[in-house]
Design a protein around this motif. Structure first.
Motif, PDB file in Angstrom:
ATOM      1  N   THR A   1       0.852  -1.231  -0.019  1.00  0.00           N
ATOM      2  CA  THR A   1      -0.065  -0.008  -0.151  1.00  0.00           C
ATOM      3  C   THR A   1       0.915   1.221   0.005  1.00  0.00           C
ATOM      4  N   GLY A   2       0.362   2.237   0.150  1.00  0.00           N
ATOM      5  CA  GLY A   2       0.877   3.930  -0.215  1.00  0.00           C
ATOM      6  C   GLY A   2       1.223   4.218  -1.315  1.00  0.00           C
ATOM      7  N   PRO A   3       1.713   5.168  -1.511  1.00  0.00           N
ATOM      8  CA  PRO A   3       2.389   6.080  -3.073  1.00  0.00           C
ATOM      9  C   PRO A   3       3.456   5.440  -3.235  1.00  0.00           C
ATOM     10  N   LEU A   4       3.694   5.463  -4.639  1.00  0.00           N
ATOM     11  CA  LEU A   4       4.873   5.176  -5.402  1.00  0.00           C
ATOM     12  C   LEU A   4       5.927   6.015  -4.897  1.00  0.00           C
ATOM     13  N   PRO A   5       7.181   5.494  -4.165  1.00  0.00           N
ATOM     14  CA  PRO A   5       8.199   6.344  -4.091  1.00  0.00           C
ATOM     15  C   PRO A   5       8.844   7.241  -5.514  1.00  0.00           C
ATOM     16  N   LEU A   6       9.411   8.357  -5.082  1.00  0.00           N
ATOM     17  CA  LEU A   6       9.873   8.882  -6.483  1.00  0.00           C
ATOM     18  C   LEU A   6      11.169   8.474  -6.933  1.00  0.00           C
ATOM     19  N   SER A   7      11.741   7.680  -5.953  1.00  0.00           N
ATOM     20  CA  SER A   7      13.100   7.009  -6.037  1.00  0.00           C
ATOM     21  C   SER A   7      13.037   6.062  -7.156  1.00  0.00           C
ATOM     22  N   LEU A   8      11.657   5.677  -7.781  1.00  0.00           N
ATOM     23  CA  LEU A   8      11.577   4.517  -8.579  1.00  0.00           C
ATOM     24  C   LEU A   8      12.348   5.182 -10.212  1.00  0.00           C
ATOM     25  N   SER A   9      12.403   6.613 -10.087  1.00  0.00           N
ATOM     26  CA  SER A   9      12.784   7.166 -11.286  1.00  0.00           C
ATOM     27  C   SER A   9      14.471   6.845 -11.497  1.00  0.00           C
ATOM     28  N   CYS A  10      15.061   6.285 -10.369  1.00  0.00           N
ATOM     29  CA  CYS A  10      16.353   6.136 -10.316  1.00  0.00           C
ATOM     30  C   CYS A  10      16.725   4.918 -11.170  1.00  0.00           C
ATOM     31  N   LEU A  11      15.799   3.872 -11.301  1.00  0.00           N
ATOM     32  CA  LEU A  11      15.968   2.622 -12.055  1.00  0.00           C
ATOM     33  C   LEU A  11      16.209   2.782 -13.609  1.00  0.00           C
ATOM     34  N   GLU A  12      17.331   3.454 -13.840  1.00  0.00           N
ATOM     35  CA  GLU A  12      17.130   3.790 -15.460  1.00  0.00           C
ATOM     36  C   GLU A  12      17.604   2.759 -16.071  1.00  0.00           C
ATOM     37  N   LYS A  13      17.664   1.501 -15.843  1.00  0.00           N
ATOM     38  CA  LYS A  13      17.960   0.372 -16.697  1.00  0.00           C
ATOM     39  C   LYS A  13      16.510  -0.503 -16.646  1.00  0.00           C
ATOM     40  N   VAL A  14      15.836  -0.203 -15.833  1.00  0.00           N
ATOM     41  CA  VAL A  14      14.509  -0.977 -15.742  1.00  0.00           C
ATOM     42  C   VAL A  14      13.753  -0.944 -16.996  1.00  0.00           C
ATOM     43  N   GLU A  15      13.207  -2.171 -17.486  1.00  0.00           N
ATOM     44  CA  GLU A  15      12.471  -2.170 -18.601  1.00  0.00           C
ATOM     45  C   GLU A  15      10.875  -2.826 -18.203  1.00  0.00           C
ATOM     46  N   VAL A  16      10.720  -3.563 -17.003  1.00  0.00           N
ATOM     47  CA  VAL A  16       9.603  -4.024 -16.684  1.00  0.00           C
ATOM     48  C   VAL A  16       9.172  -3.582 -15.044  1.00  0.00           C
ATOM     49  N   LEU A  17       8.185  -3.002 -14.824  1.00  0.00           N
ATOM     50  CA  LEU A  17       7.924  -2.473 -13.676  1.00  0.00           C
ATOM     51  C   LEU A  17       6.381  -2.880 -13.377  1.00  0.00           C
ATOM     52  N   ASN A  18       6.124  -3.719 -12.384  1.00  0.00           N
ATOM     53  CA  ASN A  18       4.923  -4.341 -11.970  1.00  0.00           C
ATOM     54  C   ASN A  18       4.544  -4.182 -10.665  1.00  0.00           C
ATOM     55  N   PHE A  19       3.528  -3.284 -10.470  1.00  0.00           N
ATOM     56  CA  PHE A  19       3.046  -3.126  -9.141  1.00  0.00           C
ATOM     57  C   PHE A  19       1.539  -3.606  -9.124  1.00  0.00           C
ATOM     58  N   GLY A  20       1.112  -4.119 -10.187  1.00  0.00           N
ATOM     59  CA  GLY A  20      -0.446  -4.223 -10.302  1.00  0.00           C
ATOM     60  C   GLY A  20      -0.857  -5.398  -9.197  1.00  0.00           C
ATOM     61  N   GLY A  21      -2.076  -5.171  -8.987  1.00  0.00           N
ATOM     62  CA  GLY A  21      -2.799  -6.120  -7.952  1.00  0.00           C
ATOM     63  C   GLY A  21      -2.500  -5.744  -6.661  1.00  0.00           C
ATOM     64  N   ASN A  22      -2.194  -4.522  -6.355  1.00  0.00           N
ATOM     65  CA  ASN A  22      -1.952  -4.349  -4.849  1.00  0.00           C
ATOM     66  C   ASN A  22      -2.735  -3.103  -4.185  1.00  0.00           C
ATOM     67  N   LEU A  23      -2.511  -2.365  -3.197  1.00  0.00           N
ATOM     68  CA  LEU A  23      -3.374  -1.502  -2.626  1.00  0.00           C
ATOM     69  C   LEU A  23      -2.860   0.039  -2.513  1.00  0.00           C
ATOM     70  N   LEU A  24      -1.963   0.211  -3.946  1.00  0.00           N
ATOM     71  CA  LEU A  24      -1.380   1.388  -3.781  1.00  0.00           C
ATOM     72  C   LEU A  24      -2.375   2.449  -4.172  1.00  0.00           C
TER      73      LEU A  24
END
Length: 443
Positions: free
Chosen positions: A329-352
């Motif tokens: 749960t909670g908001p997405l942290p802005l620090s996710l923007s530092c994952l510059e190599k990431v191709e797949v981000l999956n947070f589906g099916g949560n309480l965000l």
């Protein structure tokens, strides 16, 4: 008339002699073809023996006077004797090395337990040349450069079935690599594998193995690769496994239940998958720093709770971060923007909830799939909408008023009726890296 009497008497005597001569002949007075006798009588004689010892008709019992024949000299008697021919014995197996001779019974015993072999693999497991068996590989053992030993077994994809691997792996003293994924092996992992001093790769994934986590692997200093995926191991994972000298640990798709241990901060693991289990509790704040060298972080389909830690931004090498289908749960942290190599981000099916950060949508230029579906986000900015149009970002089934395929008003209202707060909320706004496209947000 008297002159004719001698003539008549002579004729009568000759007649009598001619008529009765065969009856009074001795065997010694008759020339018998012994060759034809033996050939005709031997068949009768063998048949008599095989049939249980009846009289040999056609030999000594051809007529009522056969008792007058010399049965000790009759060739028919010789032909009834059956000589037993000894069966040829198999030559002894000769092995290239005594180490191969030692494991031969173990291999053959395991072969006898295999109940299904659709590819006919075990047909090659014959003879003393173990190194030529399909899936078997020999090499020089570390303790003797002149020896030959069974060093590696690769049964991947052979579709073999057996009730257990116990008594097999643990009785191969020189084995260094054992791969057996995608078969139908059952049972548990024997604690005796701890005595295998050379084993460094163990892959038994995609089988029917069960029982608790195989604690025998703890303390095996040579083991660097452990793959237990897609089995039925259950219970807790010993926290020591995360600090062991492993480079690869795949334990996803089992029934493992516990919280993620805090000692993950000191792990040396380079590839770790924990997905599709029943891990509980929050993601430790130490986890991202510990896994900063991982290219894939797979936490999906567990029972993780709590908020995403700010430290997630330290996963600098990650190309995949998947924490879908949990209870985060909670908001997405802005620090996710530092994952510059990431191709797949999956947070589906949560309480965000909250807004989808624009800085994440604009900063992650390598994104191919970004799933936030089945959450409770309420706002999406222009850069994120561009990703929606390109099919990169999925925000279906949220609470965004002006987008299609969202939750109902009542469902969203019910969710927000319960306040949800995250500890260390002030960290969620920090960006611990330089963003090459950060200036675009202000233009």
């Amino acid at each position: 008339m008297s002159s004719n009497m001698p003539a008549k008497l002579l004729l009568t005597t000759l007649y009598i002699l001619l008529v009765f001569l065969p009856i009074h002949m001795s065997p010694h007075d008759v020339n018998i073809d012994t060759h034809s006798f033996k050939s005709s009588s031997s068949t009768s004689g063998h048949r008599s023996k095989i049939g249980g010892g009846g009289s040999a008709k056609g030999c000594n019992n051809n007529n009522s006077n056969s008792n007058q024949l010399d049965t000790n000299t009759t060739p028919c008697q010789k032909s009834t004797t059956i000589q037993a021919v000894p069966a040829a014995s198999s030559p002894p197996l000769v092995f290239a090395d005594q180490r191969l001779e030692v494991v031969y019974p173990t291999v053959q015993k395991f072969k006898s337990t295999i109940t299904s072999d659709p590819l006919g693999v075990t047909k090659t497991w014959v003879g003393s040349d173990i190194c030529s068996y399909k899936g078997f590989y020999c090499d020089t053992p570390p303790d003797n450069s002149s020896a030959t030993a069974l060093a590696s077994i690769d049964l991947n994809g052979f579709q073999l079935s057996a009730s257990t691997l116990d008594g097999f792996i643990d009785n191969l003293p020189d084995i260094a690599l054992f791969h057996a994924n995608s078969n139908n092996f059952g049972g548990t992992i024997s604690p005796q594998i701890a005595k295998l001093s050379y084993l460094y790769e163990l892959d038994v994934s995609n089988n029917q193995l069960s029982g608790p986590f195989p604690t025998a692997v703890l303390g095996m200093s040579t083991l660097t690769f452990l793959d237990l995926r897609f089995n039925f191991f259950s219970g807790a994972v010993p926290p020591q496994i995360f600090t062991q000298n492993l480079q690869v640990l795949f334990i996803n798709n089992n029934i493992l239940t516990q919280g993620l241990p805090d000692n993950l901060a000191s792990t040396h693991i380079l590839l770790l998958t924990l997905a599709n289990n029943k891990f509980m509790g929050p993601i430790p704040r130490s986890l991202p720093k510990a896994l900063s060298t991982l290219s894939e972080v797979l936490l999906l389909n567990n029972q993780l709770t709590g908020c995403l830690p700010y430290e997630i931004g330290f996963l600098e090498e990650a190309t995949v971060f998947d924490a879908g289908n949990n209870q985060l749960t909670g908001p997405l942290p802005l620090s996710l923007s530092c994952l510059e190599k990431v191709e797949v981000l999956n947070f589906g099916g949560n309480l965000l909830y909250g807004m989808v950060p624009e800085v994440v949508c604009v900063g992650l230029v390598n994104l191919v799939n970004f799933s936030l579906s089945d959450n409770y986000f309420t706002h999406v900015g222009p850069f994120c909408r561009m990703l929606i149009q390109r099919g990169v970002l999925d925000v279906r089934n949220n609470c965004i008023p002006d987008l299609p395929f969202q939750r109902s008003v009542m469902e969203c209202a019910e969710f927000f009726a319960t306040p949800r707060m995250c500890p260390f909320m002030w960290f969620h706004g920090l960006i611990p890296c330089k963003l090459p496209f950060q200036h675009s947000i202000h233009n």
